[in-house]
Design a protein around this motif. Sequence first.
Motif, short mmCIF file in Angstrom:
data_model
loop_
_atom_site.label_atom_id
_atom_site.label_comp_id
_atom_site.label_asym_id
_atom_site.label_seq_id
_atom_site.Cartn_x
_atom_site.Cartn_y
_atom_site.Cartn_z
N TYR A 45 0.69 -1.43 0.31
CA TYR A 45 0.20 0.24 0.31
C TYR A 45 0.89 1.27 0.21
N TYR A 46 1.32 0.64 0.59
CA TYR A 46 2.65 2.30 0.51
C TYR A 46 3.43 2.68 -0.55
N ALA A 47 3.71 1.66 -1.13
CA ALA A 47 5.37 1.68 -2.61
C ALA A 47 3.98 2.53 -3.53
N LEU A 48 2.70 1.30 -3.44
CA LEU A 48 1.34 2.54 -4.37
C LEU A 48 1.54 3.83 -4.75
N LEU A 49 1.31 3.95 -2.97
CA LEU A 49 1.14 5.51 -2.39
C LEU A 49 2.03 5.90 -3.67
N ALA A 50 3.43 6.50 -2.52
CA ALA A 50 4.99 6.43 -3.55
C ALA A 50 4.61 6.99 -4.30
N ALA A 51 4.16 5.72 -5.51
CA ALA A 51 4.32 5.64 -7.17
C ALA A 51 3.18 6.37 -7.39
N LYS A 52 2.42 6.39 -6.66
CA LYS A 52 1.37 8.21 -7.12
C LYS A 52 0.99 9.11 -6.89
#
Length: 230
Positions: free
Chosen positions: A70-77
């Motif tokens: 989830y954190y990785a996706l939030l950073a990617a977005k």
Amino acid sequence: MTTTTATDPVTLGALLDRIRAGREFGANVYSTLDVLQVLYDRVLRITPATIDDPDRDRFLLSKGHAVAGYYALLAAKGFIPVEWLDDQGGPESRLGDHPDRLLVPGVEIGSGSLGHGLGLGVGTALGLRAQGRLDPRVYVLLGDAELDEGSNHEAIAYAGATGLAGLTAIVVDNRSASHGWPGGAASRFTVNGWTAATVDGRDHEALHTALTGHDNHRPHVVVAVVAEEE
């Protein structure tokens, strides 16, 4: 408000490695990645600029211990700075081992104890309906083992009885539950009037079709099945 730019798997993997920092992640993290990608790439109507928009879609991570993806996706977005990933779980970090809505932009609930997310999703959907906001949807991601918790069964029954059309539950089924139901996890929802789809949890097209397959009259559940070894 929908994000349409696909998340590059290589970039996502690199971001996840920054969080991992030599640690091992298990199925709880890796089984959620494809669902998260499809949600944030193609389904959710939310961007970093609209995290406070009352008409945004809401995503609730009930499976809070699977927060790394989830954190990785939030950073990617672009919801959070990439640099935050390097100190995940540190004493000064905003990124704890479970998400905190007061510390992390884009996070809707603080979650950790399993079994709470779906009830919070029901309350969120009820609140939107009471305000006359019928366009936003509430998506709640659960693990299959969470269905062992009694609070979820109350939420399933209530949402079905009240025709809570703005609610979608996503059950990531990696065969970690201690018990099941004849016909699979989806049958636990359909018996209470939900619509349902069971799909390969790695197939992005199938996930997208299932996640957008609600009929706008009843709550909807998507069971995303992933391989046992994951």
